[in-house]
Scaffold this active site. Structure first.
Site, PDB file in Angstrom:
ATOM      1  N   ASP A 137       0.799  -1.232   0.000  1.00  0.00           N
ATOM      2  CA  ASP A 137       0.000   0.000   0.000  1.00  0.00           C
ATOM      3  C   ASP A 137       0.831   1.282   0.000  1.00  0.00           C
ATOM      4  OD1 ASP A 137       0.874  -0.142   2.728  1.00  0.00           O
ATOM      5  OD2 ASP A 137      -0.810   1.158   3.262  1.00  0.00           O
ATOM      6  N   GLU A 138       2.085   1.178  -0.351  1.00  0.00           N
ATOM      7  CA  GLU A 138       2.978   2.336  -0.260  1.00  0.00           C
ATOM      8  C   GLU A 138       3.968   2.323  -1.402  1.00  0.00           C
ATOM      9  OE1 GLU A 138       5.689   3.519   3.205  1.00  0.00           O
ATOM     10  OE2 GLU A 138       4.323   2.031   4.027  1.00  0.00           O
TER      11      GLU A 138
END
Ligand SMILES: [Mg+2]
Length: 392
Positions: free
Chosen positions: A106-107
């Site tokens: 998610d990054e």
């Protein structure tokens, strides 16, 4: 010669796992959603912002989370689904630069230096990407824009959730000075205690401390902290190497002639390769079968499929078809390898058309695979596998 400053965007999904759960089940919106347990050793892996108000955060033991937030909605992680959503997000990031460095599902860091003419300033581009993630995926992502990875990462965390923080060139030190040392990546509670003993509370305090003292107290980490506090970070954004192929091979303990056993070995390879494809979020168009015999003579046969796949069964069937073009069964087989090539990101694979029978079937298979991966994620690798492999 002075190099022009870089433009780096750090994007970080807000409460990612919990947000995906709410996306898939809108009845959870506004509720304290806590994802954790299962294979992740009984700790919280994500908590919605509603749950954070009760003091629940990631890495907290699930027992503590239940005590702090008895009314919480506790859900097991569905890693396969998170990976699928992650692939969609990364695909959006890649529209603007090939220099995308994912840090986790998610990054990611994006180096967008030099894209101003095409996409506007880095700050404008970050706003565009945030809007696209919201409309196309239905989730919010926070962003930080700065001239280094370190500052971009610190910035993305400043206005979470759903925030955008821009650190303009020249304002780096002003931005860092008032922040608590906990804002620096890599400063955990142990380091924080040591720094507090030295009277350091803010990054500004840290920047003023002579580097010798920091190194004496904290060793190597001390020199990192000294540089970080000055806003110095020269690390480049390193794009993930593009995976060109995914393959597995097996050298047998003894040479095999029996076709039933050979097909069974092929199925085991297909299951492994298909799973690795799905983990990487890709599907393959071309299947290559390698066979090597007792006399070390080797053959490779390949087939290009009508549609890209990451399905065990499809890989296995393609492998069986290729097997008929080899000497397997007639000459003792020493080694067999199955490789998937010509890879497409699953996010870019054409979505199933509702009225097309074949697409419908493939889509069903994708859903089944997702469910299998999820169960294997939650309960350990080989909970579900083809029945023929059970006695392996
Ligand atoms: Mg996140």
């Amino acid at each position: 010669m002075l190099k022009a400053p870089r433009s780096i965007i750090h994007l970080d999904m807000d409460a990612f796992f919990a947000s995906v759960e709410t996306l898939d089940n809108p009845g959870l919106r506004g509720k304290p959603v806590i994802v954790g347990g299962g294979e992740l050793r009984g700790v919280v892996s994500a908590a919605s912002y509603e749950a954070r108000r009760f003091g629940v955060h990631s890495a907290l033991p699930m027992m503590t989370a239940r005590a702090r937030c008895p009314q919480g909605i506790f859900l097991p992680p569905r890693m396969a689904r998170y990976r699928e959503v992650s692939a969609m997000i990364m695909t959006i990031f890649q529209r603007y630069t090939p220099l995308v460095e994912p840090l986790s599902l998610d990054e990611a860091f994006l180096d967008v230096t030099g894209t101003e003419r095409l996409f506007g300033s880095a700050a404008d581009l970050a706003a565009t990407i945030r809007a696209q993630v919201r409309t196309e995926v239905g989730l919010t992502v926070s962003a930080g824009v700065a001239s280094s990875k370190l500052l971009a990462k610190i910035a993305s965390d400043r206005q979470k959730p759903d925030g955008l923080t821009v650190v303009t060139v020249g304002s780096e030190v002003d931005f860092l000075t008032p922040l608590p040392i906990a804002a620096l990546p890599g400063v955990g509670s142990a380091t924080m205690k040591q720094l507090e003993l030295l009277g350091v509370r803010t990054i500004g305090d840290l920047a003023r401390l002579p580097v010798e003292i920091l190194v004496r107290k904290l060793g190597q980490q001390g020199s990192y902290l000294h540089e970080a506090a000055q806003g110095v970070d020269r690390r480049p954004v390193e794009a993930e190497r593009v995976v060109k192929s995914v393959g597995n091979e097996e050298t047998f303990a003894e040479d095999i002639v029996d076709m039933v056993r050979i097909r069974k070995e092929l199925l085991a390879l297909a299951v492994k390769v298909a799973n690795r494809l799905r983990v990487q979020g890709v599907e393959a168009r071309t299947i290559v079968l390698k066979t090597k015999y007792y006399d070390f003579v080797q053959t490779t046969r390949s087939q290009t499929l009508a549609a890209a796949t990451a399905d065990d069964e499809v890989l296995y069937q393609a492998g069986c078809a290729l097997l008929t073009q080899t000497l397997a069964g007639r000459k003792p087989l020493r080694l067999m390898g199955l490789t998937a090539m010509n890879l497409l990101s699953s996010g870019r694979v054409r979505p199933a058309l509702l009225f097309d029978g074949e697409d419908c079937r493939l889509d069903k298979r994708r859903k089944i695979n997702q469910a299998v991966d999820q169960i294997n994620d939650n309960f350990g690798r080989r909970t579900i596998m083809p029945a023929t492999l059970l006695n392996e």
